[in-house]
Design a protein around this motif. Sequence first.
Motif, PDB file in Angstrom:
ATOM      1  N   TYR A 434      -5.640  -3.967  -3.217  1.00 49.25           N
ATOM      2  CA  TYR A 434      -4.588  -2.760  -3.354  1.00 49.25           C
ATOM      3  C   TYR A 434      -5.390  -1.621  -3.545  1.00 49.25           C
ATOM      4  O   TYR A 434      -4.419  -0.506  -3.636  1.00 49.25           O
ATOM      5  N   SER A 453      -8.376  -5.485   2.059  1.00 53.45           N
ATOM      6  CA  SER A 453      -7.608  -4.410   1.688  1.00 53.45           C
ATOM      7  C   SER A 453      -7.120  -3.844   3.206  1.00 53.45           C
ATOM      8  O   SER A 453      -5.702  -3.379   3.086  1.00 53.45           O
ATOM      9  N   ASP A 456      -4.393  -6.250   4.793  1.00 49.84           N
ATOM     10  CA  ASP A 456      -3.282  -6.280   3.847  1.00 49.84           C
ATOM     11  C   ASP A 456      -2.316  -5.020   4.338  1.00 49.84           C
ATOM     12  O   ASP A 456      -1.313  -5.000   4.606  1.00 49.84           O
ATOM     13  N   LYS A 457      -3.165  -3.879   4.374  1.00 48.26           N
ATOM     14  CA  LYS A 457      -2.345  -2.426   4.694  1.00 48.26           C
ATOM     15  C   LYS A 457      -1.747  -2.529   6.001  1.00 48.26           C
ATOM     16  O   LYS A 457      -0.891  -2.086   6.412  1.00 48.26           O
ATOM     17  N   THR A 460       1.296  -4.474   6.575  1.00 47.86           N
ATOM     18  CA  THR A 460       2.337  -3.880   5.761  1.00 47.86           C
ATOM     19  C   THR A 460       2.791  -2.584   6.652  1.00 47.86           C
ATOM     20  O   THR A 460       4.060  -2.577   6.893  1.00 47.86           O
ATOM     21  N   ARG A 482      -0.052   6.499   2.428  1.00 53.58           N
ATOM     22  CA  ARG A 482      -1.285   6.369   1.573  1.00 53.58           C
ATOM     23  C   ARG A 482      -2.081   5.279   1.920  1.00 53.58           C
ATOM     24  O   ARG A 482      -3.305   5.201   2.153  1.00 53.58           O
ATOM     25  N   GLN A 483      -1.365   4.267   2.366  1.00 58.51           N
ATOM     26  CA  GLN A 483      -2.279   3.175   3.013  1.00 58.51           C
ATOM     27  C   GLN A 483      -2.755   3.087   4.269  1.00 58.51           C
ATOM     28  O   GLN A 483      -3.981   3.074   4.496  1.00 58.51           O
ATOM     29  N   GLY A 486      -5.974   5.021   3.368  1.00 61.53           N
ATOM     30  CA  GLY A 486      -6.791   4.320   2.727  1.00 61.53           C
ATOM     31  C   GLY A 486      -7.645   3.565   3.809  1.00 61.53           C
ATOM     32  O   GLY A 486      -8.790   3.311   3.560  1.00 61.53           O
TER      33      GLY A 486
END
Length: 695
Positions: A434, A453, A456-457, A460, A482-483, A486
């Motif tokens: 996360y 990470s 996952d992003k 999404t 934000r993702q 990141g």
Amino acid sequence: MQNKDVLFEIGLEEMPARFLPGTIEQLESKTTAWLNELGLSFEKVLVQATPRRVAVTILSLSDKQPDIEDEVKGPALRIAKDEAGQWSKAAQGFTRGQGAAVEDIYTKDVDGTEYIYVKKFVKGQHAVDLLPSFKDVLLSLHFPKNMRWGSGNLRYARPIRWIVALYDEAVIPMEIAGTESSNLTYGHRFLGKTATIENPAAYASVLEEQFVIVDQKKRQQMIIDGIRQLETVNGWHIPIDEDLLEEVLYLVEYPTVFHGDFAASFLDLPQEVLITSMKEHQRYFPVTDPSGQLLPHFIGVRNGNSDHLENVARGNEKVLRARLQDAEFFYAEDKAQPIEKAQEKLSKMVYQVELGTLQDKVDRVTKIAKMISEAAVIDQETAARAERAASIAKFDLVTNMVNEFTELQGIMGEKYARHFGESDSVAQAIREQYMPLSSHGALPESVEGTIVSIADKLDTIVGSMVIGNVPTGSQDPYGLRRQAIGIIQMLQKTDWQITVEEIVNGTVELFEQQALPTVERDTYTEDIRNFFKQRASQLLKEEGISHDVVEAVLSVQIGNYPYTLAKAKTLQVLRQDENFKPVQEALGRVINLAKKGADHGVEEALFENEYEQQLYSMLNQKKTAYMEAASNRQAKEALDTLAAFADTIHAFFDHTMVMAEDEKLKTNRLSLLNQLAALILSYADVTKVQWKQVQ
């Protein structure tokens, strides 16, 4: 007349704490803009707020607008007078519109043409007549959510209960949603009563008598002082979380700090569970010893005075005890349920209607993680751990603890994974999936955590885009921006030899293989490309890169972000170097002319002069050196290699007509330029760089 102070207070039902910081900021800027637009001078705008009121005090407001005498230009003299030399209808209409007469006309020469002018006098209005329009400022405020009440149509943060509007001692007439302005305010809901504000200067002191500290800075200091006093008396350490402090600040009107206790046996629970129970659910500040270990105490802030504070503390202890008992039960139950048992429930939980269940997401993330490991050439053992972490990354979402404390997702996953015998690396990666939690938050420390990470992003973001859920304006409910930031930050930190496009396209391909997109391919591919480009652009600008250089290095693709950043920094320096300008001109000319054709292959037999041959030979010689520098992400060396073409390019254009009448010659020359342009553009579109010379 002397300058006077002005007070506007709008009283409402309790507003959520998160509404108030933004409301204060809006009111200050909007009030200042309103005063400037009216031309009223003032000393200061002061905005204060509590959960039940927002107040604006304007200090030393001028009593009226300044009178203005302005010179207004009219039509040309030849139009302003008719053939008889009399003032025409155009002149008469002009003067009438300015509140003047034809006798007031005078002329001035403007670039050899005579124009008519008049002096226009605008008398300033008195502040007392202008202040009622502040109603428009109050109604222009934006809130995260609005509501409607009664039979009215106004939508506002919360129902309006009273309005104070004072110009010194005089009430400013105003009405909003049936509420009339007055000089009456209301104190603390339980401790205060109705009070009269005689003038703006008395506002804060009158409310303090009614147990309302309207100044948020003073309230905050009262909270901090109360916490520090308990620290000193008891020898505790009480870390002050700034976000929690701000929330508590806007939950109370008259803060009183107290402390409570809980059973030491609860300290056997994970520290994160205790802190979350206290902070997120009860708005308490945890207490530690000097070494940072939690102690069985908590700090609360009461919205009221110190009367019967012991009873308040006991009541809060009872509430916290019930929560911690639940947490104890949840923790024991979760540890009795193996990971595999929890995983079975994921296939019954919908992640997103168009994208399937949580298990479907886990399966995709696992495949994406494997794809990233292969692209980044991660060693097999690390890749295997990352794949294992991805495959069980969401099991804690079905646990009792995360169901009750959603803030603990990932955190409890790590703890339960260790309990069930997973390796430290796998457990850590489950928590790190996360991260970062904010645009510039901490990044995963482990390689495995970084892979999961990013995977996952990517799932999404791409998943949202292929079904048409693209963030617009300030709306980004899933935190996709934000993702994406990141992902780029993690790629920068790891310095892997992969490009953003490589892993994004791989993810898109996975969704396409599963026939999940619901919008046109051209639409979502363009949305995804632009979305990541905008995030990369934002990060480059935060590094101090100018807009033109950002556009130059992102013109083709983001590519390998660390290398893209290095290229941008190199160009940022050289854009101020006069010696590099001829290089930019040469490379830019190649790019611009190459657009007139395509690469159909170069035939040396069609060369008509030595300059064509020299440019082609140099391209073949330098291409390998350039690609090697680019592969090693040596931005300066790669650009130096391109810069070496400058003289040869200039000579080529001086002696060669690219757009020859002979179609074969033209096609061959454009092919040559296209091959060179492709090399240049792989670095940056230098035509977008604006060369700034240092004076």
